[in-house]
Design a protein around this motif. Sequence first.
Motif, PDB file in Angstrom:
ATOM      1  N   GLY A   6      24.427  33.440  36.134  1.00 10.89           N
ATOM      2  CA  GLY A   6      24.535  32.120  37.278  1.00 10.89           C
ATOM      3  C   GLY A   6      22.714  32.156  37.038  1.00 10.89           C
ATOM      4  N   ARG A   7      22.985  30.914  38.189  1.00  8.15           N
ATOM      5  CA  ARG A   7      21.385  30.418  37.856  1.00  8.15           C
ATOM      6  C   ARG A   7      21.680  29.479  39.104  1.00  8.15           C
ATOM      7  N   CYS A   8      20.157  28.529  39.086  1.00  9.19           N
ATOM      8  CA  CYS A   8      20.037  28.240  41.245  1.00  9.19           C
ATOM      9  C   CYS A   8      20.124  26.780  39.606  1.00  9.19           C
ATOM     10  N   LEU A   9      20.241  25.857  41.425  1.00 12.53           N
ATOM     11  CA  LEU A   9      20.376  23.956  41.871  1.00 12.53           C
ATOM     12  C   LEU A   9      20.052  23.672  40.081  1.00 12.53           C
ATOM     13  N   GLU A  80      20.460  48.560  43.362  1.00 11.70           N
ATOM     14  CA  GLU A  80      21.207  47.732  43.095  1.00 11.70           C
ATOM     15  C   GLU A  80      20.226  46.247  43.582  1.00 11.70           C
ATOM     16  N   ALA A  81      21.310  45.126  42.579  1.00 16.23           N
ATOM     17  CA  ALA A  81      20.933  44.359  42.886  1.00 16.23           C
ATOM     18  C   ALA A  81      22.374  43.456  42.988  1.00 16.23           C
ATOM     19  N   GLU A  82      22.123  42.480  44.125  1.00 12.43           N
ATOM     20  CA  GLU A  82      23.051  41.996  45.185  1.00 12.43           C
ATOM     21  C   GLU A  82      23.412  40.466  44.983  1.00 12.43           C
ATOM     22  N   ILE A  83      23.560  39.617  44.655  1.00 14.64           N
ATOM     23  CA  ILE A  83      24.013  38.504  43.886  1.00 14.64           C
ATOM     24  C   ILE A  83      25.197  37.615  44.838  1.00 14.64           C
ATOM     25  N   ARG A  84      23.914  36.082  45.605  1.00 19.96           N
ATOM     26  CA  ARG A  84      25.276  35.729  45.674  1.00 19.96           C
ATOM     27  C   ARG A  84      26.078  35.257  44.785  1.00 19.96           C
ATOM     28  N   VAL A  85      27.369  35.317  45.514  1.00 23.50           N
ATOM     29  CA  VAL A  85      28.401  34.891  44.125  1.00 23.50           C
ATOM     30  C   VAL A  85      28.807  33.595  44.006  1.00 23.50           C
ATOM     31  N   ASN A  90      30.162  30.878  36.730  1.00 23.65           N
ATOM     32  CA  ASN A  90      32.272  30.140  36.711  1.00 23.65           C
ATOM     33  C   ASN A  90      32.046  30.687  37.981  1.00 23.65           C
ATOM     34  N   ALA A  91      33.058  30.093  37.873  1.00 25.72           N
ATOM     35  CA  ALA A  91      34.265  30.303  40.008  1.00 25.72           C
ATOM     36  C   ALA A  91      34.835  31.887  39.527  1.00 25.72           C
ATOM     37  N   PRO A  92      34.242  32.413  40.861  1.00 31.10           N
ATOM     38  CA  PRO A  92      34.023  34.372  40.511  1.00 31.10           C
ATOM     39  C   PRO A  92      36.108  34.796  41.258  1.00 31.10           C
ATOM     40  N   THR A  93      36.914  33.518  40.533  1.00 31.66           N
ATOM     41  CA  THR A  93      38.442  34.042  41.178  1.00 31.66           C
ATOM     42  C   THR A  93      38.641  35.169  41.067  1.00 31.66           C
ATOM     43  N   ASP A  94      38.091  36.467  40.026  1.00 34.89           N
ATOM     44  CA  ASP A  94      38.649  38.111  39.730  1.00 34.89           C
ATOM     45  C   ASP A  94      37.617  38.969  40.611  1.00 34.89           C
TER      46      ASP A  94
END
Length: 124
Positions: A6-9, A80-85, A90-94
């Motif tokens: 993932g990455r920022c804008l 833990e690492a909490e990620i903003r999905v 890639n779209a996290p469809t899973d």
Amino acid sequence: MKIRTGRCLCGAVAYRVEGEPLRVGLCHCADCRKSSGSAFVFFAVWPRPAFSHSGEIATFAGRSFCPACGGRLFCLRDDEAEIRVGSLDNAPTDLAPDYEVWIKRRETWLHPLPGAGQYAEDAD
């Protein structure tokens, strides 16, 4: 082993997580609303050793973001690492939420997710 990135804008901060998340959820708390500008935050949590990032980050109240574009990315704790999905490349469809927290602040027009645990405040 599954690897997600993932990455920022603006792309100045990038991260990766390895394996499957420990849990996936939605948060309706006031802090998440204000920091995201939305009615809730969609997040997933990985063990801290499964997470790595590059680029300079800024952190406010435990929430890390890109200082250039302001893109909200993750919250890091010792374990833990909490990620903003929404920041995944890639779209996290899973990934589907298995619980919702702070439902006492959920919008009345949002219905509980079928099969997801429901918690008035933080989950124990």
